[in-house]
Design a protein around this motif. Structure first.
Motif, PDB file in Angstrom:
ATOM      1  N   PRO A 188      -2.645  -6.833  14.531  1.00 28.62           N
ATOM      2  CA  PRO A 188      -3.645  -6.089  15.257  1.00 28.62           C
ATOM      3  C   PRO A 188      -3.732  -4.688  14.504  1.00 28.62           C
ATOM      4  CG  PRO A 188      -1.527  -6.307  16.308  1.00 28.62           C
ATOM      5  CD  PRO A 188      -1.350  -6.913  15.169  1.00 28.62           C
ATOM      6  N   ASP A 189      -4.789  -3.866  14.725  1.00 27.38           N
ATOM      7  CA  ASP A 189      -4.886  -2.630  14.370  1.00 27.38           C
ATOM      8  C   ASP A 189      -5.880  -1.775  15.347  1.00 27.38           C
ATOM      9  OD1 ASP A 189      -4.455  -1.121  11.623  1.00 27.38           O
ATOM     10  OD2 ASP A 189      -6.498  -0.584  12.000  1.00 27.38           O
ATOM     11  N   LYS A 228       1.749   0.081   1.204  1.00 32.06           N
ATOM     12  CA  LYS A 228       2.695   0.026   2.392  1.00 32.06           C
ATOM     13  C   LYS A 228       3.772  -0.928   1.894  1.00 32.06           C
ATOM     14  CE  LYS A 228       0.482   0.596   5.971  1.00 32.06           C
ATOM     15  NZ  LYS A 228      -0.257   0.494   7.336  1.00 32.06           N
ATOM     16  N   ALA A 253       3.969  -3.368  10.878  1.00 34.96           N
ATOM     17  CA  ALA A 253       3.975  -4.487   9.736  1.00 34.96           C
ATOM     18  C   ALA A 253       5.106  -5.200   9.351  1.00 34.96           C
ATOM     19  CB  ALA A 253       2.780  -3.969   8.683  1.00 34.96           C
ATOM     20  N   MET A 277      -2.485  -0.889   2.482  1.00 34.52           N
ATOM     21  CA  MET A 277      -1.659  -1.985   2.896  1.00 34.52           C
ATOM     22  C   MET A 277      -0.668  -2.260   1.302  1.00 34.52           C
ATOM     23  SD  MET A 277      -1.613  -2.463   5.912  1.00 34.52           S
ATOM     24  CE  MET A 277      -0.342  -3.745   6.084  1.00 34.52           C
ATOM     25  N   LYS A 288      -7.129  -6.222   4.262  1.00 35.11           N
ATOM     26  CA  LYS A 288      -7.473  -5.550   5.776  1.00 35.11           C
ATOM     27  C   LYS A 288      -8.669  -6.344   6.083  1.00 35.11           C
ATOM     28  CE  LYS A 288      -5.870  -2.202   8.638  1.00 35.11           C
ATOM     29  NZ  LYS A 288      -4.526  -1.346   8.528  1.00 35.11           N
ATOM     30  N   SER A 347       2.975  -4.323  17.740  1.00 31.44           N
ATOM     31  CA  SER A 347       3.547  -3.646  16.606  1.00 31.44           C
ATOM     32  C   SER A 347       3.700  -2.147  16.724  1.00 31.44           C
ATOM     33  CB  SER A 347       2.917  -3.867  15.377  1.00 31.44           C
ATOM     34  OG  SER A 347       1.438  -3.405  15.221  1.00 31.44           O
ATOM     35  N   ILE A 390       7.123  -7.020  12.610  1.00 28.88           N
ATOM     36  CA  ILE A 390       6.511  -8.174  12.956  1.00 28.88           C
ATOM     37  C   ILE A 390       6.520  -9.162  11.871  1.00 28.88           C
ATOM     38  CG2 ILE A 390       4.197  -8.970  14.014  1.00 28.88           C
ATOM     39  CD1 ILE A 390       5.749  -7.205  15.942  1.00 28.88           C
ATOM     40  N   THR A 391       5.845  -8.935  10.711  1.00 32.19           N
ATOM     41  CA  THR A 391       5.721 -10.038   9.763  1.00 32.19           C
ATOM     42  C   THR A 391       7.252 -10.402   9.062  1.00 32.19           C
ATOM     43  OG1 THR A 391       3.974  -8.839   9.027  1.00 32.19           O
ATOM     44  CG2 THR A 391       4.609 -10.627   7.586  1.00 32.19           C
ATOM     45  N   GLY A 397      -3.741  -5.606   8.989  1.00 35.65           N
ATOM     46  CA  GLY A 397      -4.520  -5.357  10.353  1.00 35.65           C
ATOM     47  C   GLY A 397      -5.886  -5.926  10.452  1.00 35.65           C
ATOM     48  N   ASN A 448      -3.376   5.776   9.369  1.00 29.57           N
ATOM     49  CA  ASN A 448      -3.586   5.160   8.077  1.00 29.57           C
ATOM     50  C   ASN A 448      -4.536   6.119   7.406  1.00 29.57           C
ATOM     51  OD1 ASN A 448      -1.895   2.575   7.448  1.00 29.57           O
ATOM     52  ND2 ASN A 448      -3.337   1.758   9.294  1.00 29.57           N
TER      53      ASN A 448
HETATM   54  N1  PHE Z   1      -2.014  -2.327  11.908  1.00 28.08           N
HETATM   55  C1  PHE Z   1      -0.743  -2.551  10.866  1.00 28.08           C
HETATM   56  C2  PHE Z   1      -0.697  -1.577   9.610  1.00 28.08           C
HETATM   57  O1  PHE Z   1      -1.692  -0.723   9.567  1.00 28.08           O
HETATM   58  C3  PHE Z   1      -0.936  -3.952  10.359  1.00 28.08           C
HETATM   59  C4  PHE Z   1      -0.311  -5.254  10.954  1.00 28.08           C
HETATM   60  C5  PHE Z   1       0.450  -5.030  12.246  1.00 28.08           C
HETATM   61  C6  PHE Z   1       0.123  -6.235   9.754  1.00 28.08           C
HETATM   62  C7  PHE Z   1       1.315  -6.401  12.533  1.00 28.08           C
HETATM   63  C8  PHE Z   1       1.023  -7.256  10.288  1.00 28.08           C
HETATM   64  C9  PHE Z   1       1.387  -7.183  11.710  1.00 28.08           C
HETATM   65  O2  PHE Z   1       0.337  -1.603   9.136  1.00 28.08           O
END
Ligand code: PHE
Length: 352
Positions: free
Chosen positions: A114-115, A66, A292, A63, A78, A147, A295-296, A40, A262
């Motif tokens: 987004p974050d 994750k 994440a 990440m 990030k 997300s 959405i991905t 994000g 996080n």
């Molecule tokens: N904010 C999300 C996270 O911390 C990051 C993310 C969202 C990455 C959407 C990709 C798509 O996991």
């Protein structure tokens, strides 16, 4: 996150000064071993630029863990847009466009979503110059949208797994769940918990966020400053990181911590502190992967929503494996989750 104060072993910290606003744009690439670094974009005012760099590095590392724990082919990265105090209004769009152009120059070395401090509408703006490396645009612009609801679904699945473990019952029905933060993840999480007939309590410093739940049956409103210390079966931190530290852990009155924020642990030793108190800690980077991943998965791998939902619900099973691994090896739950992720990283062939 275990980077703590020790050295960061990431691949790169890229910096760009935005001359027009004075903002500092940071892209931290922790590891591209499993795939292109993806994470994000956090937009925030920091007390110092060094703290912004530290946040970017720690969050990028989170990440990496994750994606690895979720077994998803992306690497850890990030971005942080460290903006001056009082930043906003018209300056914001310009910054987002120039940031998009920066992403574009990186040619896919980093992709974003987004974050904290950014939204799908912001992703629309960033994508004007940064496409195709921007996920989670609004549906009107062809994206998969926010997300947060997906992340909330993953947290819910993790709460079910913890319920099974602690109470022999997956259902959160009748359990008291304290949610810190009623924003883009905490809000949808509360709705799911209410559907499941949990007893919910919430604390958020924003009056608008709290207002959504005022008078809603099954929800108790708590003072945001003390909600972490409230009595709970499950405490769900869904705001900022670093909330579990040497001062707070002795004050907790919960059986388990299962939340979306996080970097919940202020330092690695906090995992041991939680264990010593008999509090089950569900590692943040396992629990909060849902947004994440979904959405991905949808936008980059062509998943259907049903496929995404199955992948997010699988977080419950991953957490169960982590808890079993911790038991078997005498590890903290955080240590076990790291081991699982590190095994996946070690098994992966380096790319290129
Ligand atoms: N904010 C999300 C996270 O911390 C990051 C993310 C969202 C990455 C959407 C990709 C798509 O996991």
């Amino acid at each position: 996150m275990s980077s703590g104060t020790s050295g960061w072993e990431g691949e790169a910290l890229l910096e760009r000064r935005d001359a027009k606003t004075g903002a500092l744009m940071l892209v931290a690439i922790h590891s591209s071993r499993l795939g292109p670094a993806t994470g994000g974009t956090r937009l925030k005012t920091y007390p110092s630029e060094d703290l912004a760099r530290r946040d970017a590095r720690r969050l990028a590392e989170a990440m990496t863990y994750k994606w690895a724990a979720a077994d998803f082919p992306r690497g850890g990265g990030k971005a942080v847009l460290a903006v001056p105090d009082g930043f906003g209004g018209a300056a914001r769009e310009g910054l987002l466009r120039r940031y998009g152009a920066f992403l574009r120059e990186l040619s896919g070395r980093f992709a974003t979503g987004p974050d904290v401090g950014t939204s799908p509408a912001d992703m629309d703006v960033i994508a004007e110059t940064g496409a195709p490396y921007v996920f989670s645009r609004t549906p009107a612009r062809g994206g998969a949208g926010g997300s947060g609801p997906w992340t909330a679904l993953g947290v819910f699945a993790a709460i079910e797994a913890v319920g099974e473990r602690l109470f022999g019952d997956r259902s959160p029905r009748g359990r008291r769940v304290v949610v810190q933060g009623a924003g883009s993840v905490g809000g949808p999480l509360i709705e799911r918990l209410l559907e499941a007939e949990a007893r919910v309590a919430v604390g958020d410093p924003s009056p608008e966020a709290m207002g959504r739940f005022r008078g809603v049956s099954g929800v108790e409103l708590l003072a945001p400053e003390t909600c972490l210390e409230a009595e709970a079966d499950v405490l769900a931190p869904c705001a900022l990181g670093g909330v579990l530290d040497a001062a707070m852990i002795p004050r907790l009155r919960c059986r388990a911590v299962v939340g979306a924020a996080n970097d919940q642990l202020a330092e690695p030793a906090d995992a041991g502190r939680l264990r010593a108190r008999g509090i089950l800690y569900a590692p943040d980077f396992v629990v909060n992967a849902g947004g994440a991943v979904a959405i991905t998965g949808i936008e980059a791998l062509g998943w259907t929503p049903a496929r995404a939902e199955a992948a997010v619900r699988a977080i419950g099973g991953t957490l169960q494996r982590v808890l079993a691994l911790a038991d078997r090896n005498g590890l903290t739950t955080d240590g076990a989750a790291r081991r699982l992720a590190e095994e996946r990283l070690a098994a992966a062939q380096p790319r290129r």
